[in-house]
Design an enzyme around this catalytic site. Structure first.
Site, PDB file in Angstrom:
ATOM      1  N   CYS A   1      99.980  59.130  64.139  1.00 31.48           N
ATOM      2  CA  CYS A   1      98.866  58.756  63.264  1.00 31.48           C
ATOM      3  C   CYS A   1      97.651  59.488  63.812  1.00 31.48           C
ATOM      4  O   CYS A   1      97.193  59.183  64.918  1.00 31.48           O
ATOM      5  CB  CYS A   1      98.649  57.246  63.296  1.00 31.48           C
ATOM      6  SG  CYS A   1      97.183  56.725  62.378  1.00 31.48           S
TER       7      CYS A   1
ATOM      8  N   CYS B   1      81.024  55.475  69.178  1.00 34.47           N
ATOM      9  CA  CYS B   1      81.801  54.264  69.453  1.00 34.47           C
ATOM     10  C   CYS B   1      81.006  53.151  70.136  1.00 34.47           C
ATOM     11  O   CYS B   1      80.423  53.354  71.211  1.00 34.47           O
ATOM     12  CB  CYS B   1      83.023  54.616  70.301  1.00 34.47           C
ATOM     13  SG  CYS B   1      84.099  53.177  70.541  1.00 34.47           S
TER      14      CYS B   1
ATOM     15  N   CYS C   1      82.294  58.713  73.700  1.00 37.90           N
ATOM     16  CA  CYS C   1      82.348  59.049  72.272  1.00 37.90           C
ATOM     17  C   CYS C   1      81.081  58.527  71.571  1.00 37.90           C
ATOM     18  O   CYS C   1      80.839  57.307  71.568  1.00 37.90           O
ATOM     19  CB  CYS C   1      83.592  58.447  71.634  1.00 37.90           C
ATOM     20  SG  CYS C   1      85.081  58.702  72.628  1.00 37.90           S
TER      21      CYS C   1
ATOM     22  N   ARG D   1      95.182  57.603  55.010  1.00 35.43           N
ATOM     23  CA  ARG D   1      94.560  56.267  55.026  1.00 35.43           C
ATOM     24  C   ARG D   1      93.062  56.327  54.803  1.00 35.43           C
ATOM     25  O   ARG D   1      92.347  57.055  55.496  1.00 35.43           O
ATOM     26  CB  ARG D   1      94.848  55.545  56.346  1.00 35.43           C
ATOM     27  CG  ARG D   1      94.206  54.149  56.351  1.00 35.43           C
ATOM     28  CD  ARG D   1      94.569  53.303  57.555  1.00 35.43           C
ATOM     29  NE  ARG D   1      95.997  53.190  57.697  1.00 35.43           N
ATOM     30  CZ  ARG D   1      96.681  53.582  58.755  1.00 35.43           C
ATOM     31  NH1 ARG D   1      96.055  54.103  59.775  1.00 35.43           N
ATOM     32  NH2 ARG D   1      97.976  53.455  58.801  1.00 35.43           N
TER      33      ARG D   1
ATOM     34  N   CYS E   1     101.738  49.793  65.558  1.00 29.47           N
ATOM     35  CA  CYS E   1     100.981  50.995  65.905  1.00 29.47           C
ATOM     36  C   CYS E   1     100.073  50.599  67.052  1.00 29.47           C
ATOM     37  O   CYS E   1      99.540  49.482  67.052  1.00 29.47           O
ATOM     38  CB  CYS E   1     100.145  51.449  64.709  1.00 29.47           C
ATOM     39  SG  CYS E   1      99.087  52.873  65.091  1.00 29.47           S
TER      40      CYS E   1
ATOM     41  N   CYS F   1      84.644  50.777  77.754  1.00 37.68           N
ATOM     42  CA  CYS F   1      85.393  52.041  77.863  1.00 37.68           C
ATOM     43  C   CYS F   1      84.580  53.106  78.599  1.00 37.68           C
ATOM     44  O   CYS F   1      83.403  53.313  78.296  1.00 37.68           O
ATOM     45  CB  CYS F   1      85.769  52.536  76.463  1.00 37.68           C
ATOM     46  SG  CYS F   1      86.769  54.032  76.529  1.00 37.68           S
TER      47      CYS F   1
ATOM     48  N   CYS G   1      98.086  47.343  63.771  1.00 39.89           N
ATOM     49  CA  CYS G   1      97.599  48.451  64.600  1.00 39.89           C
ATOM     50  C   CYS G   1      96.743  47.862  65.702  1.00 39.89           C
ATOM     51  O   CYS G   1      95.701  47.265  65.428  1.00 39.89           O
ATOM     52  CB  CYS G   1      96.740  49.401  63.777  1.00 39.89           C
ATOM     53  SG  CYS G   1      97.606  50.112  62.393  1.00 39.89           S
TER      54      CYS G   1
HETATM   55  N1  SAM Z   1      90.229  54.427  73.071  1.00 39.05           N
HETATM   56  C1  SAM Z   1      91.246  54.923  72.253  1.00 39.05           C
HETATM   57  C2  SAM Z   1      90.931  56.294  71.700  1.00 39.05           C
HETATM   58  O1  SAM Z   1      89.782  56.653  71.552  1.00 39.05           O
HETATM   59  O2  SAM Z   1      91.883  56.985  71.363  1.00 39.05           O
HETATM   60  C3  SAM Z   1      91.627  53.993  71.128  1.00 39.05           C
HETATM   61  C4  SAM Z   1      90.561  53.195  70.399  1.00 39.05           C
HETATM   62  S1  SAM Z   1      89.333  54.151  69.512  1.00 39.05           S
HETATM   63  C5  SAM Z   1      88.208  52.907  69.017  1.00 39.05           C
HETATM   64  C6  SAM Z   1      90.229  54.657  68.040  1.00 39.05           C
HETATM   65  C7  SAM Z   1      89.510  55.505  67.027  1.00 39.05           C
HETATM   66  O3  SAM Z   1      88.569  54.725  66.303  1.00 39.05           O
HETATM   67  C8  SAM Z   1      88.689  56.673  67.516  1.00 39.05           C
HETATM   68  O4  SAM Z   1      89.475  57.778  67.805  1.00 39.05           O
HETATM   69  C9  SAM Z   1      87.798  56.955  66.328  1.00 39.05           C
HETATM   70  O5  SAM Z   1      88.394  57.912  65.496  1.00 39.05           O
HETATM   71  C10 SAM Z   1      87.710  55.613  65.631  1.00 39.05           C
HETATM   72  N2  SAM Z   1      86.360  55.060  65.676  1.00 39.05           N
HETATM   73  C11 SAM Z   1      85.752  54.483  66.732  1.00 39.05           C
HETATM   74  N3  SAM Z   1      84.494  54.118  66.444  1.00 39.05           N
HETATM   75  C12 SAM Z   1      84.282  54.463  65.154  1.00 39.05           C
HETATM   76  C13 SAM Z   1      83.159  54.351  64.276  1.00 39.05           C
HETATM   77  N4  SAM Z   1      82.003  53.833  64.681  1.00 39.05           N
HETATM   78  N5  SAM Z   1      83.297  54.800  63.017  1.00 39.05           N
HETATM   79  C14 SAM Z   1      84.478  55.334  62.608  1.00 39.05           C
HETATM   80  N6  SAM Z   1      85.555  55.466  63.396  1.00 39.05           N
HETATM   81  C15 SAM Z   1      85.469  55.050  64.654  1.00 39.05           C
HETATM   82 FE1  SF4 Z   2      86.632  54.641  74.334  1.00 40.88          FE
HETATM   83 FE2  SF4 Z   2      85.634  54.232  71.941  1.00 40.88          FE
HETATM   84 FE3  SF4 Z   2      86.033  56.712  72.788  1.00 40.88          FE
HETATM   85 FE4  SF4 Z   2      88.165  55.124  72.227  1.00 40.88          FE
HETATM   86  S1  SF4 Z   2      86.631  55.897  70.789  1.00 40.88           S
HETATM   87  S2  SF4 Z   2      87.869  56.482  73.999  1.00 40.88           S
HETATM   88  S3  SF4 Z   2      87.324  53.136  72.838  1.00 40.88           S
HETATM   89  S4  SF4 Z   2      84.580  55.231  73.667  1.00 40.88           S
END
Ligand code: SAM
Ligand code: SF4
Ligand code: DTB
Length: 331
Positions: A194, A66, A63, A266, A134, A59, A103
């Site tokens: 959500c 992530c 973030c 949730r 979802c 990606c 989801c």
């Molecule tokens: N890329 C898309 C986005 O960010 O909207 C969808 C996938 S992203 C992995 C979905 C959500 O997973 C993120 O918005 C975040 O809230 C949650 N998430 C990701 N990594 C996480 C982590 N290490 N611990 C807790 N929540 C996490």
């Molecule tokens: Fe990409 Fe992870 Fe951020 Fe979703 S949470 S936008 S998968 S870096």
């Protein structure tokens, strides 16, 4: 909704009121939250969603939490977008295990057309298996939201994660307003929203107050509010974050329940680190949904057998899309 529903749904909460809830003695907060919970929901019914990463890693967003970001060095197997058949098979397995919703997540900043068209087919296939759907695909245009709606999507997940102020410390490749714009597009297309956040990103209580205030003052509350604990993954900038105070986590659940009485809250990522007792407190405080199945997107979740045992110990049952409840006992 069932039961008496005497609490009014409010969208005019002030920051001071939200802060005052956080400041309550724990017992007073839990008593109030549980009372609200009982007015709107069967307190022994929990909605069960299974997560599936339909495209993993690579990606372009940064973030900090992530493992799927190209900016970090988490030990992760990157996977191309799954086939529709693979997703249909996973849906059938999730349904057989007792989930009511699938989801599906993709590690995208926003969908590109080729992948997006396949996700629309996935949504149709999962619905055909008899599950709610979802997806979480990053930012959406109004047109994309409309097409998801037309494919029959039930929920779109798009988290705000934290307060607008703290957001800048966690993500630099998009803004809070980008998130809000996508949420508006989802709303305008007529889908269920959500939207929730992550606890443990180094935020302080005022950030948690601001996040819940933003959610609870939306023109319509999100129907589903995931409260994640940070899963601190090696190789991400937040790998070394200290673990959170569980009492404070339960407070977040309780305040969310009071502010958004009709929303499903949730208990999301992080259950692997929680004792059964902490989870029990979260269910008492108003959590009424979980991710069910041994994997979240890329990290572990308690396995289905463990959750069935927990449900049995607590006398919890599975909340069905039609509002009914069924046992998730040792099937
Ligand atoms: N890329 C898309 C986005 O960010 O909207 C969808 C996938 S992203 C992995 C979905 C959500 O997973 C993120 O918005 C975040 O809230 C949650 N998430 C990701 N990594 C996480 C982590 N290490 N611990 C807790 N929540 C996490
Ligand atoms: Fe990409 Fe992870 Fe951020 Fe979703 S949470 S936008 S998968 S870096
Ligand atoms: C949400 O609020 N949490 C889920 C889902 N929505 C997409 C994701 C949790 C991801 C946890 C880290 C991982 O497994 O990669």
């Amino acid at each position: 909704m069932s039961l008496s529903q005497s609490t009014r749904i409010r969208r005019d909460w002030s920051l001071e009121e939200v802060q005052a809830l956080f400041d309550l003695p724990f017992n007073d907060l839990l008593f109030q939250a549980h009372g609200v919970h009982r007015q709107w929901f069967d307190p022994n019914a929990v909605q069960m969603s299974t997560l599936l990463s339909v495209q993993t890693g690579g990606c372009p967003e940064d973030c900090a939490y992530c493992p799927q970001s190209v900016h970090h060095n988490a030990d992760l197997e990157v996977h191309a977008l799954m086939s529709v058949q693979e997703v249909a098979d996973k849906a059938a397995t999730a349904k057989a295990a007792g989930a009511t919703r699938l989801c599906m997540g993709a590690a995208w900043r926003s969908p590109a057309e080729s992948g997006f068209a396949r996700v629309l087919d996935m949504i149709r296939a999962v619905r055909a298996e008899g599950l709610e759907t979802c997806v979480t695909l990053g930012m959406l245009t109004a047109g994309q939201a409309q097409r998801l709606k037309e494919a029959g999507l039930d929920y779109y997940n798009h988290n705000l994660d934290t307060s607008e102020t703290h957001y800048r410390q966690v993500i630099t490749t998009r803004t809070y307003q980008d998130r809000l714009d996508t949420l508006q597009n989802v709303r305008d297309a007529g889908m269920n929203v959500c939207c929730g956040g992550i606890i443990g990103l180094g935020e302080d209580v005022s950030d948690r107050v601001a996040l819940l205030h933003t959610l609870a003052t939306m023109e319509k509350h999100p129907e589903s509010v995931p409260v994640n604990q940070l899963v601190a993954v090696e190789g991400t900038p937040l790998a070394g974050m200290p673990s959170i105070d569980w009492i404070e986590f339960v407070r977040v659940i309780a305040v969310a329940r009071i502010l958004m009485p009709a929303s499903v809250v949730r208990l999301s990522a992080g259950r692997e680190d929680m004792t059964d007792e902490v989870q029990a407190l979260c269910f008492f405080a108003g959590a009424n949904s979980i991710f069910y199945g041994e994997k979240l997107l890329t990290t572990p979740n308690p396995d289905a057998g463990q959750d069935r045992q927990l449900f049995e110990r607590l006398g919890l049952r599975s909340l069905q899309p039609d509002g009914g409840v069924v046992s998730v006992g040792m099937s």
